[in-house]
Write a protein that holds these residues in place. Sequence first.
Motif, PDB file in Angstrom:
ATOM      1  N   GLY A   5       0.792  -1.220   0.000  1.00 59.14           N
ATOM      2  CA  GLY A   5       0.000   0.000   0.000  1.00 59.14           C
ATOM      3  C   GLY A   5       0.825   1.270   0.000  1.00 59.14           C
ATOM      4  N   GLN A  22     -14.890   7.957  -4.488  1.00 61.91           N
ATOM      5  CA  GLN A  22     -14.171   6.703  -4.209  1.00 61.91           C
ATOM      6  C   GLN A  22     -13.972   5.863  -5.476  1.00 61.91           C
ATOM      7  OE1 GLN A  22     -12.866   7.614  -1.247  1.00 61.91           O
ATOM      8  NE2 GLN A  22     -12.979   5.459  -0.706  1.00 61.91           N
ATOM      9  N   ALA A  37     -13.431   2.045  -4.613  1.00 63.67           N
ATOM     10  CA  ALA A  37     -12.770   1.673  -3.360  1.00 63.67           C
ATOM     11  C   ALA A  37     -13.744   1.816  -2.197  1.00 63.67           C
ATOM     12  CB  ALA A  37     -11.552   2.562  -3.142  1.00 63.67           C
ATOM     13  N   VAL A  41     -10.300   3.881   2.646  1.00 66.62           N
ATOM     14  CA  VAL A  41      -9.075   4.401   2.033  1.00 66.62           C
ATOM     15  C   VAL A  41      -9.374   5.662   1.228  1.00 66.62           C
ATOM     16  CG1 VAL A  41      -7.889   2.183   1.880  1.00 66.62           C
ATOM     17  CG2 VAL A  41      -9.340   2.901   0.016  1.00 66.62           C
ATOM     18  N   ASP A  42      -8.331   6.468   1.001  1.00 62.48           N
ATOM     19  CA  ASP A  42      -8.409   7.655   0.160  1.00 62.48           C
ATOM     20  C   ASP A  42      -7.571   7.423  -1.078  1.00 62.48           C
ATOM     21  OD1 ASP A  42     -10.040   9.354   1.692  1.00 62.48           O
ATOM     22  OD2 ASP A  42      -8.350   9.857   2.998  1.00 62.48           O
ATOM     23  N   LEU A  43      -8.067   7.835  -2.235  1.00 67.18           N
ATOM     24  CA  LEU A  43      -7.320   7.780  -3.489  1.00 67.18           C
ATOM     25  C   LEU A  43      -6.869   9.192  -3.835  1.00 67.18           C
ATOM     26  CD1 LEU A  43      -9.792   5.484  -5.429  1.00 67.18           C
ATOM     27  CD2 LEU A  43      -7.578   4.818  -4.550  1.00 67.18           C
ATOM     28  N   VAL A  52      -2.542   5.538  -2.566  1.00 65.00           N
ATOM     29  CA  VAL A  52      -3.646   5.051  -1.748  1.00 65.00           C
ATOM     30  C   VAL A  52      -3.235   5.245  -0.294  1.00 65.00           C
ATOM     31  CG1 VAL A  52      -5.080   3.066  -1.179  1.00 65.00           C
ATOM     32  CG2 VAL A  52      -4.238   3.344  -3.498  1.00 65.00           C
ATOM     33  N   TRP A  65      -6.202  -1.116   2.315  1.00 67.63           N
ATOM     34  CA  TRP A  65      -5.114  -0.293   1.800  1.00 67.63           C
ATOM     35  C   TRP A  65      -4.310  -1.044   0.739  1.00 67.63           C
ATOM     36  CZ3 TRP A  65      -0.468   1.350   5.356  1.00 67.63           C
ATOM     37  CH2 TRP A  65       0.303   2.306   4.702  1.00 67.63           C
ATOM     38  N   THR A  68      -6.636  -2.235  -2.308  1.00 73.84           N
ATOM     39  CA  THR A  68      -6.990  -1.157  -3.231  1.00 73.84           C
ATOM     40  C   THR A  68      -5.813  -0.780  -4.107  1.00 73.84           C
ATOM     41  OG1 THR A  68      -8.584  -0.332  -1.626  1.00 73.84           O
ATOM     42  CG2 THR A  68      -7.947   1.170  -3.370  1.00 73.84           C
ATOM     43  N   ARG A  69      -4.625  -0.740  -3.526  1.00 69.66           N
ATOM     44  CA  ARG A  69      -3.426  -0.415  -4.304  1.00 69.66           C
ATOM     45  C   ARG A  69      -3.205  -1.464  -5.384  1.00 69.66           C
ATOM     46  NH1 ARG A  69       1.347  -1.859  -6.649  1.00 69.66           N
ATOM     47  NH2 ARG A  69       2.824  -0.169  -6.648  1.00 69.66           N
TER      48      ARG A  69
END
Length: 177
Positions: A5, A22, A37, A41-43, A52, A65, A68-69
């Motif tokens: 991540g 998201q 996502a 998590v934040d993009l 991420v 984390w 998502t990455r």
Amino acid sequence: MSRIGKKPVELPKGVTAEIKGQTIEVKGPKGTRSFTATDDVDLVLEDGSVAVKPRGLSKRARQQWGLTRSMVSNLATGVSEGFKKELEIQGVGYRAAMQGKTLKLSLGYSHEVNFETPDGVTITAPKQTEIVVEGIDQQLVGQVAANIREWRQPEPYKGKGIRYKGEYVFRKEGKKK
């Protein structure tokens, strides 16, 4: 801390990303893919790369984390290079041929197996004993290859069946008198 991540996803040349809330949408020469996502998590889009970041230190946030990455990385790879799975057919009389959008398999059954090609995937049979599955969605390419392999998995005594290219099949010794 997630080792995966922490690394930002570098976007290859010719690939653009757009973040709306998201959801991330990645466009490239092979097509467009998107991923939504979770709220854990934040993009963030930073000069040619996507980062991420977790929104907390909860176990779920740390799990999402890395996941998502990896998903964003697979989107970028899919629209730039694509994904490919190669299958080999081994066995006397076993063969494959494409007929339009249908893969015709002769696998020792009393009938021919007809496998319809789903949307988003291309299947080719360059030789009678080879099948190539290609597409921009890694999950779909892998699932289609697994569905084809399921018709006749390699057996351990003679090694006959459909296997992934380079797959090792553990061989067993037959019965002795």
